[in-house]
Design an enzyme around this catalytic site. Sequence first.
Site, mmCIF file in Angstrom:
data_model
loop_
_atom_site.group_PDB
_atom_site.id
_atom_site.type_symbol
_atom_site.label_atom_id
_atom_site.label_comp_id
_atom_site.label_asym_id
_atom_site.label_seq_id
_atom_site.Cartn_x
_atom_site.Cartn_y
_atom_site.Cartn_z
ATOM 1 N N ASP A 94 0.834 -1.214 0.000
ATOM 2 C CA ASP A 94 0.000 0.000 0.000
ATOM 3 C C ASP A 94 0.866 1.260 0.000
ATOM 4 O O ASP A 94 1.951 1.272 0.578
ATOM 5 C CB ASP A 94 -0.922 -0.025 1.232
ATOM 6 C CG ASP A 94 -2.062 0.984 1.100
ATOM 7 O OD1 ASP A 94 -2.379 1.387 -0.036
ATOM 8 O OD2 ASP A 94 -2.625 1.365 2.139
ATOM 9 N N ASN B 264 -10.979 -2.740 -4.641
ATOM 10 C CA ASN B 264 -10.289 -1.896 -5.627
ATOM 11 C C ASN B 264 -10.973 -2.022 -6.984
ATOM 12 O O ASN B 264 -11.217 -1.026 -7.667
ATOM 13 C CB ASN B 264 -8.821 -2.314 -5.809
ATOM 14 C CG ASN B 264 -7.936 -2.094 -4.601
ATOM 15 O OD1 ASN B 264 -6.965 -2.833 -4.397
ATOM 16 N ND2 ASN B 264 -8.215 -1.084 -3.789
HETATM 17 C C1 IPE Z 1 -5.272 -2.650 0.004
HETATM 18 O O1 IPE Z 1 -4.992 -1.317 -0.181
HETATM 19 C C2 IPE Z 1 -5.296 -3.365 -1.321
HETATM 20 C C3 IPE Z 1 -4.009 -3.547 -1.966
HETATM 21 C C4 IPE Z 1 -2.845 -3.177 -1.498
HETATM 22 C C5 IPE Z 1 -4.055 -4.226 -3.222
HETATM 23 P P1 IPE Z 1 -6.159 -0.225 -0.270
HETATM 24 O O2 IPE Z 1 -5.494 1.091 -0.434
HETATM 25 O O3 IPE Z 1 -7.138 -0.602 -1.294
HETATM 26 O O4 IPE Z 1 -6.841 -0.354 1.158
HETATM 27 P P2 IPE Z 1 -7.847 0.615 1.903
HETATM 28 O O5 IPE Z 1 -8.937 0.983 0.951
HETATM 29 O O6 IPE Z 1 -7.055 1.825 2.304
HETATM 30 O O7 IPE Z 1 -8.320 -0.172 3.087
HETATM 31 C C1 IPE Z 2 -1.875 0.088 -3.223
HETATM 32 O O1 IPE Z 2 -1.577 1.433 -3.349
HETATM 33 C C2 IPE Z 2 -1.919 -0.590 -4.564
HETATM 34 C C3 IPE Z 2 -3.279 -0.913 -5.010
HETATM 35 C C4 IPE Z 2 -4.356 -0.784 -4.307
HETATM 36 C C5 IPE Z 2 -3.411 -1.432 -6.358
HETATM 37 P P1 IPE Z 2 -2.721 2.501 -3.355
HETATM 38 O O2 IPE Z 2 -3.138 2.747 -4.767
HETATM 39 O O3 IPE Z 2 -3.815 2.142 -2.430
HETATM 40 O O4 IPE Z 2 -1.947 3.782 -2.812
HETATM 41 P P2 IPE Z 2 -2.480 4.841 -1.771
HETATM 42 O O5 IPE Z 2 -2.926 4.098 -0.554
HETATM 43 O O6 IPE Z 2 -3.586 5.574 -2.446
HETATM 44 O O7 IPE Z 2 -1.290 5.698 -1.501
HETATM 45 MG MG MG Z 3 -4.130 2.463 -0.434
#
Ligand code: IPE
Ligand code: IPE
Ligand code: MG
Length: 231
Positions: free
Chosen positions: A17, A65
């Site tokens: 993340d 996602n």
């Molecule tokens: C979790 O990250 C999913 C992945 C890393 C693929 P998110 O950014 O989607 O999680 P939330 O929404 O902050 O819980």
């Molecule tokens: C995690 O990074 C990767 C995926 C969910 C695909 P994020 O896209 O959630 O990155 P932040 O949390 O917005 O920084």
């Molecule tokens: Mg994220």
Amino acid sequence: MTTPEIKLPKHVGLIMDGNGRWAKLRHMPRSFGHNAGMNRMIGLAEHAQKLGIKYLTVYALSTENLSSRPQEELDGLFTLFRKYFKSNVKKLVSKGARVKIIGDLTALPEDVAKLLEDSEKACPDTAGFTLVFAINYGTRSEILRACNLAVERGEKLDSEGFEKLLYTHGLPDPDLIIRTGGELRLSNFLTYQAAYAELYFSDVLFPDFTDGEFDKAIEEFSRRERRFGNV
Ligand code: IPE
Ligand code: IPE
Ligand code: MG
């Protein structure tokens, strides 16, 4: 880092993340962060294999996602998956590794789903190192799917039978779950399988999560006392 007294986890789950925030800090689009994150994941997988970890499961796309991110961002992620799976799987196999996919592929673009399935099929059934991609994965839908399969078959299940119906069948439970990016939650990642996993949270945004940061998590794991309900 590979001192003999280090207790290694067999299976590490990694919630990658912070890609979006990493890109934003650089005044770049989120896709720039996902690209950097993919490169970092490749490096970390090699590092984990060298350390002697047997399974690394990376959370690449959650069910949430897929249902809630802008289409443009999702399309960018699909392009990255295409690129990764076309160019890296053979290399992994030549180094004694294999890939496995967990998640519902039916909701992905057809060519991506096929590429993921073919990549998995091109790998041996067993290998010294398994890199598991969680793509359109969420434990809630994984459990619902398993329940529906059991109902269709008219089976009453014990835990062994239930676990055979999960995407993760054949994989050991994760010993350690690492989440980068500062959030203190699991976001639907292996929540059944991680019942007794050690949890490690890092504020570092995923593209900056170096091999050294990964080592810190392993060292911390090594110091934990796991009791599994015992005294
Ligand atoms: C979790 O990250 C999913 C992945 C890393 C693929 P998110 O950014 O989607 O999680 P939330 O929404 O902050 O819980
Ligand atoms: C995690 O990074 C990767 C995926 C969910 C695909 P994020 O896209 O959630 O990155 P932040 O949390 O917005 O920084
Ligand atoms: Mg994220």
